[in-house]
Design a protein around this motif. Structure first.
Motif, PDB file in Angstrom:
ATOM      1  N   LEU A  73      28.210  29.552  33.473  1.00  0.00           N
ATOM      2  CA  LEU A  73      29.533  30.107  33.736  1.00  0.00           C
ATOM      3  C   LEU A  73      30.270  29.275  34.778  1.00  0.00           C
ATOM      4  N   LEU A  74      29.530  28.726  35.737  1.00  0.00           N
ATOM      5  CA  LEU A  74      30.129  27.847  36.736  1.00  0.00           C
ATOM      6  C   LEU A  74      30.729  26.609  36.072  1.00  0.00           C
ATOM      7  N   TRP A  75      29.972  26.019  35.152  1.00  0.00           N
ATOM      8  CA  TRP A  75      30.486  24.863  34.395  1.00  0.00           C
ATOM      9  C   TRP A  75      31.688  25.262  33.551  1.00  0.00           C
ATOM     10  N   LEU A  76      31.599  26.440  32.931  1.00  0.00           N
ATOM     11  CA  LEU A  76      32.686  26.915  32.077  1.00  0.00           C
ATOM     12  C   LEU A  76      33.952  27.143  32.901  1.00  0.00           C
ATOM     13  N   GLY A  77      33.784  27.712  34.082  1.00  0.00           N
ATOM     14  CA  GLY A  77      34.936  27.945  34.942  1.00  0.00           C
ATOM     15  C   GLY A  77      35.594  26.657  35.394  1.00  0.00           C
ATOM     16  N   GLN A  78      34.785  25.641  35.652  1.00  0.00           N
ATOM     17  CA  GLN A  78      35.339  24.340  36.040  1.00  0.00           C
ATOM     18  C   GLN A  78      36.058  23.671  34.873  1.00  0.00           C
ATOM     19  N   SER A  79      35.454  23.730  33.696  1.00  0.00           N
ATOM     20  CA  SER A  79      36.056  23.062  32.539  1.00  0.00           C
ATOM     21  C   SER A  79      37.337  23.739  32.085  1.00  0.00           C
ATOM     22  N   LYS A  80      37.431  25.046  32.286  1.00  0.00           N
ATOM     23  CA  LYS A  80      38.624  25.787  31.876  1.00  0.00           C
ATOM     24  C   LYS A  80      39.562  26.095  33.038  1.00  0.00           C
ATOM     25  N   ALA A  81      39.207  25.625  34.233  1.00  0.00           N
ATOM     26  CA  ALA A  81      40.020  25.869  35.424  1.00  0.00           C
ATOM     27  C   ALA A  81      40.282  27.368  35.612  1.00  0.00           C
ATOM     28  N   GLN A  82      39.191  28.152  35.486  1.00  0.00           N
ATOM     29  CA  GLN A  82      39.275  29.605  35.624  1.00  0.00           C
ATOM     30  C   GLN A  82      38.613  30.022  36.935  1.00  0.00           C
ATOM     31  N   PRO A  83      39.380  30.270  37.979  1.00  0.00           N
ATOM     32  CA  PRO A  83      38.779  30.660  39.265  1.00  0.00           C
ATOM     33  C   PRO A  83      37.967  31.942  39.183  1.00  0.00           C
TER      34      PRO A  83
END
Length: 247
Positions: free
Chosen positions: A139-149
């Motif tokens: 989820l951390l990677w997903l948040g970075q890739s999608k720019a989702q804080p």
């Protein structure tokens, strides 16, 4: 399958709503009293149901995003993009549900350490924590890739929860105060998860908040919960330290 998803959702909402209210009974009751113990057990059973149904629904959506969330497929929308976004949200909600399960399980199991020192090392519980750690990192990677804080915030919470629980399990034999802190912290952590989910549902579906308002509605329960946890632990320690003087 759509009917099963809807059935799980109804049960999820009902059990979660009851848990939101029941949470305050063990919190406000005298610690160790029959009310505290019984209401705490009822709360835990409800949370198990809420967490499991949340994980199952998330898994179903991950497998068939456009089947279960066809309402997001508006005219002219790219199905691949919609499916990707739906899967990302399902991943987030799945991690949140897994976090709730891990927290309530850790919080209840630590109370059994006096009778069974290996209770926290069961394959199911250790497996849950490992999955939580892995899914939190994803989820951390997903948040970075999608720019989702939002994803980033709860990914960090999930990773910290999993690593903290594993350190406690495999660390030195804990003192009674450490056990109580684990119990209190994890029970409050489980409540943060369900309050977050319900705040998000209200912010997005009922109040129709904008993006900033939705983000605040998701993060606010965690911020308030962390502050409350620190205050509650401090208050409990002060109460215990004052007992000898009161005798």
């Amino acid at each position: 399958m759509l009917y099963l998803h809807q059935l799980l959702l109804v049960g999820h909402i009902i059990a979660g709503s009851i848990a939101l209210l029941l949470f305050w009974a063990p919190m406000l009751a005298t610690k160790g009293s029959p009310l505290h113990r019984q209401s705490g057990r009822y709360y835990a059973h409800l949370l198990y149901g809420v967490s499991l149904s949340g994980v199952l629904m998330s898994a179903m959506v991950l497998v068939a995003p456009l089947y279960f969330k066809a309402k997001y497929l508006s005219e002219g929308a790219d199905p691949a993009v919609v499916a990707d976004n739906v899967r990302a949200m399902a991943t987030f909600l799945g991690v949140l549900s897994l976090l709730s399960w891990a927290s309530i399980r850790q919080g209840m199991l630590v109370l059994q350490l006096g009778r069974n020192s290996a209770v926290l090392k069961s394959p199911l519980h250790l497996g849950t924590l490992v999955v939580l750690l892995g899914s939190g990192l994803y989820l951390l990677w997903l948040g970075q890739s999608k720019a989702q804080p939002l994803y980033l915030v709860f990914a960090i919470v999930a990773v910290l929860n999993a690593t903290g629980s594993l350190r406690f399990i495999f660390g030195a034999e804990p003192c009674r105060n450490a056990v109580l802190r684990q119990h209190i912290g994890n029970m409050l952590g489980s409540a943060i998860a369900i309050y977050t989910a319900f705040a998000a549902f209200g912010g997005r579906g009922v109040l129709q908040l904008n993006a900033t308002g939705q983000f605040i509605s998701w993060v606010a329960p965690s911020v308030i919960g962390i502050v409350f946890t620190l205050w509650y632990n401090r208050r409990y320690q002060l109460q215990k330290s004052s007992l000898p003087q009161a005798r």
